[in-house]
Scaffold this motif. Structure first.
Motif, PDB file in Angstrom:
ATOM      1  N   ALA A   1      -6.835  -0.007   8.064  1.00  0.00           N
ATOM      2  CA  ALA A   1      -5.616  -0.176   7.271  1.00  0.00           C
ATOM      3  C   ALA A   1      -5.034   1.156   6.810  1.00  0.00           C
ATOM      4  CB  ALA A   1      -5.907  -1.077   6.069  1.00  0.00           C
ATOM      5  N   HIS A   2      -5.880   2.089   6.370  1.00  0.00           N
ATOM      6  CA  HIS A   2      -5.328   3.340   5.824  1.00  0.00           C
ATOM      7  C   HIS A   2      -4.650   4.167   6.912  1.00  0.00           C
ATOM      8  CE1 HIS A   2      -9.175   4.982   7.312  1.00  0.00           C
ATOM      9  NE2 HIS A   2      -8.582   6.159   7.301  1.00  0.00           N
ATOM     10  N   GLN A   3      -5.132   4.081   8.150  1.00  0.00           N
ATOM     11  CA  GLN A   3      -4.475   4.818   9.226  1.00  0.00           C
ATOM     12  C   GLN A   3      -3.158   4.163   9.626  1.00  0.00           C
ATOM     13  OE1 GLN A   3      -6.936   5.919  12.546  1.00  0.00           O
ATOM     14  NE2 GLN A   3      -8.615   6.600  11.236  1.00  0.00           N
ATOM     15  N   ARG A   4      -3.087   2.850   9.526  1.00  0.00           N
ATOM     16  CA  ARG A   4      -1.799   2.180   9.770  1.00  0.00           C
ATOM     17  C   ARG A   4      -0.779   2.606   8.719  1.00  0.00           C
ATOM     18  NH1 ARG A   4      -3.404  -3.906  12.033  1.00  0.00           N
ATOM     19  NH2 ARG A   4      -5.433  -3.284  12.883  1.00  0.00           N
ATOM     20  N   ALA A   5      -1.230   2.681   7.459  1.00  0.00           N
ATOM     21  CA  ALA A   5      -0.326   3.127   6.393  1.00  0.00           C
ATOM     22  C   ALA A   5       0.150   4.545   6.652  1.00  0.00           C
ATOM     23  CB  ALA A   5      -1.027   3.036   5.044  1.00  0.00           C
ATOM     24  N   ARG A   6      -0.722   5.387   7.145  1.00  0.00           N
ATOM     25  CA  ARG A   6      -0.331   6.775   7.400  1.00  0.00           C
ATOM     26  C   ARG A   6       0.642   6.900   8.559  1.00  0.00           C
ATOM     27  NH1 ARG A   6      -5.548  10.584   5.750  1.00  0.00           N
ATOM     28  NH2 ARG A   6      -5.420  10.015   3.547  1.00  0.00           N
ATOM     29  N   ARG A   7       0.654   5.898   9.424  1.00  0.00           N
ATOM     30  CA  ARG A   7       1.671   5.873  10.486  1.00  0.00           C
ATOM     31  C   ARG A   7       3.000   5.318   9.983  1.00  0.00           C
ATOM     32  NH1 ARG A   7      -0.804   4.760  16.485  1.00  0.00           N
ATOM     33  NH2 ARG A   7      -2.477   6.304  16.362  1.00  0.00           N
ATOM     34  N   GLY A   8       3.003   4.761   8.771  1.00  0.00           N
ATOM     35  CA  GLY A   8       4.243   4.265   8.186  1.00  0.00           C
ATOM     36  C   GLY A   8       4.360   2.764   8.105  1.00  0.00           C
ATOM     37  N   VAL A   9       3.257   2.035   8.349  1.00  0.00           N
ATOM     38  CA  VAL A   9       3.248   0.573   8.225  1.00  0.00           C
ATOM     39  C   VAL A   9       2.709   0.248   6.837  1.00  0.00           C
ATOM     40  CG1 VAL A   9       2.385  -1.588   9.200  1.00  0.00           C
ATOM     41  CG2 VAL A   9       2.882   0.352  10.699  1.00  0.00           C
ATOM     42  N   ILE A  10       3.600  -0.023   5.894  1.00  0.00           N
ATOM     43  CA  ILE A  10       3.218  -0.089   4.478  1.00  0.00           C
ATOM     44  C   ILE A  10       3.671  -1.407   3.874  1.00  0.00           C
ATOM     45  CG2 ILE A  10       3.546   0.982   2.215  1.00  0.00           C
ATOM     46  CD1 ILE A  10       3.658   3.656   3.572  1.00  0.00           C
ATOM     47  N   GLN A  11       2.772  -2.003   3.103  1.00  0.00           N
ATOM     48  CA  GLN A  11       2.966  -3.344   2.540  1.00  0.00           C
ATOM     49  C   GLN A  11       3.186  -3.287   1.033  1.00  0.00           C
ATOM     50  OE1 GLN A  11      -0.403  -5.860   3.301  1.00  0.00           O
ATOM     51  NE2 GLN A  11       0.332  -7.531   2.029  1.00  0.00           N
ATOM     52  N   VAL A  12       4.111  -4.129   0.554  1.00  0.00           N
ATOM     53  CA  VAL A  12       4.214  -4.445  -0.869  1.00  0.00           C
ATOM     54  C   VAL A  12       3.584  -5.822  -1.030  1.00  0.00           C
ATOM     55  CG1 VAL A  12       5.744  -4.810  -2.836  1.00  0.00           C
ATOM     56  CG2 VAL A  12       6.334  -3.106  -1.095  1.00  0.00           C
ATOM     57  N   PRO A  13       2.379  -5.906  -1.610  1.00  0.00           N
ATOM     58  CA  PRO A  13       1.641  -7.168  -1.577  1.00  0.00           C
ATOM     59  C   PRO A  13       2.224  -8.226  -2.498  1.00  0.00           C
ATOM     60  CG  PRO A  13       0.462  -5.561  -2.895  1.00  0.00           C
ATOM     61  CD  PRO A  13       1.626  -4.834  -2.276  1.00  0.00           C
ATOM     62  N   GLU A  14       1.907  -9.476  -2.174  1.00  0.00           N
ATOM     63  CA  GLU A  14       2.244 -10.571  -3.070  1.00  0.00           C
ATOM     64  C   GLU A  14       1.546 -10.350  -4.404  1.00  0.00           C
ATOM     65  OE1 GLU A  14       1.594 -15.409  -3.496  1.00  0.00           O
ATOM     66  OE2 GLU A  14       0.993 -14.388  -1.663  1.00  0.00           O
ATOM     67  N   GLY A  15       2.244 -10.643  -5.498  1.00  0.00           N
ATOM     68  CA  GLY A  15       1.646 -10.479  -6.815  1.00  0.00           C
ATOM     69  C   GLY A  15       1.706  -9.057  -7.351  1.00  0.00           C
ATOM     70  N   ARG A  16       2.360  -8.168  -6.615  1.00  0.00           N
ATOM     71  CA  ARG A  16       2.690  -6.806  -7.046  1.00  0.00           C
ATOM     72  C   ARG A  16       1.471  -5.884  -7.106  1.00  0.00           C
ATOM     73  NH1 ARG A  16       6.043 -10.490  -9.429  1.00  0.00           N
ATOM     74  NH2 ARG A  16       4.731 -10.971 -11.214  1.00  0.00           N
ATOM     75  N   ARG A  17       0.421  -6.270  -7.813  1.00  0.00           N
ATOM     76  CA  ARG A  17      -0.842  -5.509  -7.845  1.00  0.00           C
ATOM     77  C   ARG A  17      -0.660  -4.052  -8.246  1.00  0.00           C
ATOM     78  NH1 ARG A  17      -3.676  -7.886  -2.318  1.00  0.00           N
ATOM     79  NH2 ARG A  17      -3.167 -10.076  -2.717  1.00  0.00           N
ATOM     80  N   VAL A  18       0.171  -3.822  -9.241  1.00  0.00           N
ATOM     81  CA  VAL A  18       0.212  -2.484  -9.828  1.00  0.00           C
ATOM     82  C   VAL A  18      -1.091  -2.269 -10.590  1.00  0.00           C
ATOM     83  CG1 VAL A  18       2.721  -2.476  -9.970  1.00  0.00           C
ATOM     84  CG2 VAL A  18       1.381  -3.257 -11.939  1.00  0.00           C
ATOM     85  N   ILE A  19      -1.453  -1.014 -10.815  1.00  0.00           N
ATOM     86  CA  ILE A  19      -2.698  -0.708 -11.516  1.00  0.00           C
ATOM     87  C   ILE A  19      -2.385  -0.618 -13.004  1.00  0.00           C
ATOM     88  CG2 ILE A  19      -4.622   0.911 -11.705  1.00  0.00           C
ATOM     89  CD1 ILE A  19      -4.131   1.626  -8.777  1.00  0.00           C
ATOM     90  N   ALA A  20      -2.728  -1.686 -13.716  1.00  0.00           N
ATOM     91  CA  ALA A  20      -2.266  -1.895 -15.088  1.00  0.00           C
ATOM     92  C   ALA A  20      -2.579  -0.752 -16.051  1.00  0.00           C
ATOM     93  CB  ALA A  20      -2.830  -3.221 -15.618  1.00  0.00           C
ATOM     94  N   PRO A  21      -3.775  -0.142 -16.008  1.00  0.00           N
ATOM     95  CA  PRO A  21      -4.067   0.915 -16.999  1.00  0.00           C
ATOM     96  C   PRO A  21      -3.346   2.231 -16.735  1.00  0.00           C
ATOM     97  CG  PRO A  21      -6.100  -0.053 -16.108  1.00  0.00           C
ATOM     98  CD  PRO A  21      -4.971  -0.467 -15.217  1.00  0.00           C
ATOM     99  N   LEU A  22      -2.703   2.344 -15.571  1.00  0.00           N
ATOM    100  CA  LEU A  22      -2.010   3.585 -15.234  1.00  0.00           C
ATOM    101  C   LEU A  22      -0.527   3.488 -15.580  1.00  0.00           C
ATOM    102  CD1 LEU A  22      -3.554   4.567 -11.774  1.00  0.00           C
ATOM    103  CD2 LEU A  22      -4.343   5.148 -14.078  1.00  0.00           C
ATOM    104  N   SER A  23       0.083   4.625 -15.841  1.00  0.00           N
ATOM    105  CA  SER A  23       1.512   4.667 -16.145  1.00  0.00           C
ATOM    106  C   SER A  23       2.339   4.419 -14.890  1.00  0.00           C
ATOM    107  CB  SER A  23       1.881   6.028 -16.737  1.00  0.00           C
ATOM    108  OG  SER A  23       1.793   7.027 -15.736  1.00  0.00           O
ATOM    109  N   VAL A  24       3.618   4.232 -15.105  1.00  0.00           N
ATOM    110  CA  VAL A  24       4.549   4.088 -13.981  1.00  0.00           C
ATOM    111  C   VAL A  24       4.456   5.300 -13.062  1.00  0.00           C
ATOM    112  CG1 VAL A  24       7.014   4.087 -13.392  1.00  0.00           C
ATOM    113  CG2 VAL A  24       6.140   2.554 -15.167  1.00  0.00           C
TER     114      VAL A  24
END
Length: 252
Positions: free
Chosen positions: A83-106
């Protein structure tokens, strides 16, 4: 909602070419011989009922779940890449449910998105400026903990984080789910703007009417199979699509 104004017609070249893709979960077949093409510069949308396998298809493309069959991206095979190599080629997903990392800032969430770029790292400040132009609220809330934001703001942040990874194809999994209509309008305005700027978008969406109004082309997935595929404007007036998916939003 009025029919979306699209950018110039997308290329006939494929960004993604999927052939006879199958996904199995512990003996259960989630996807059955799925074949479709996503063209460079288009919005391609996938609609279908709850449990049809829509998220399984997105997760197979991005490498989150194993699959058989062929997935080609801009002419190169993705099948054996993690998956990480696909992302590095530019295939990038915005997952269902957003899944932001809550304890981190914007800002911290956005900067995490840069990790997807790897060797393609560019001008981080220019990337941030692009995100803040698209979603001004994120600039205003850059120091806020993401877990304290509204669902709509978190969805904008999830899209912004994906954009920091320089996607060549952006896969959006249910971006309108759980959002108020005014926020949905803002999110889809941003999706259209990204496409008008040249980005290829693969949109999985539970609101079938909105999806078909937004996309160039579309497919209907039912019980793991593609049952209809074609121009979105044509499918929007297909009697079977109207009967099954209009009047109420198609459930995921």
């Amino acid at each position: 909602m009025n029919q979306a104004t699209h950018s110039s017609p997308p290329s006939t070249a494929n960004a993604l070419a999927i052939d006879k893709l199958e996904v199995h979960y512990q003996g259960i077949i989630a996807l059955r011989s799925v074949t479709l093409e996503v063209r460079q510069g288009e919005i391609f949308t996938l609609i279908g009922p709850n449990g049809a396998g829509k998220s399984s298809l997105v997760n197979a493309i991005t490498g989150i779940v194993p699959s058989t069959g062929a997935i080609a991206f801009e002419g190169g095979e993705l099948n054996r890449l993690p998956a990480h190599q696909r992302a590095r080629r530019g295939v990038i997903q915005v997952p269902e449910g957003r899944r932001v990392i809550a304890p981190l800032s914007v800002m911290e969430n956005l900067l995490l998105g840069c990790e997807a770029v790897g060797a393609r790292k560019g001008d981080v400040q220019a990337d941030l400026d692009r995100v803040f132009t698209l979603f001004p609220i994120l600039a205003e809330r850059r120091s806020q903990l993401s877990g304290t934001m509204s669902g709509g703001q978190q969805q904008m942040l999830a899209i912004g984080r994906a954009l920091m990874g320089h996607p060549r194809v952006l896969l959006l999994d249910e971006p309108s789910l759980g959002l108020a209509p005014v926020i949905i309008a803002d999110v889809f305005r941003a999706i259209r703007q990204l496409n008008q700027d040249g980005m290829t978008i693969f949109l999985v969406e539970q609101n079938a009417r909105l999806a078909l109004e937004t996309a160039h082309r579309a497919a209907v997935l039912e019980q793991g199979r593609i049952v209809k595929q074609g121009e979105a404007a044509v499918l929007a007036h297909d009697p079977e699509v109207e009967e099954h998916y209009f009047g109420q939003a198609a459930a995921h």
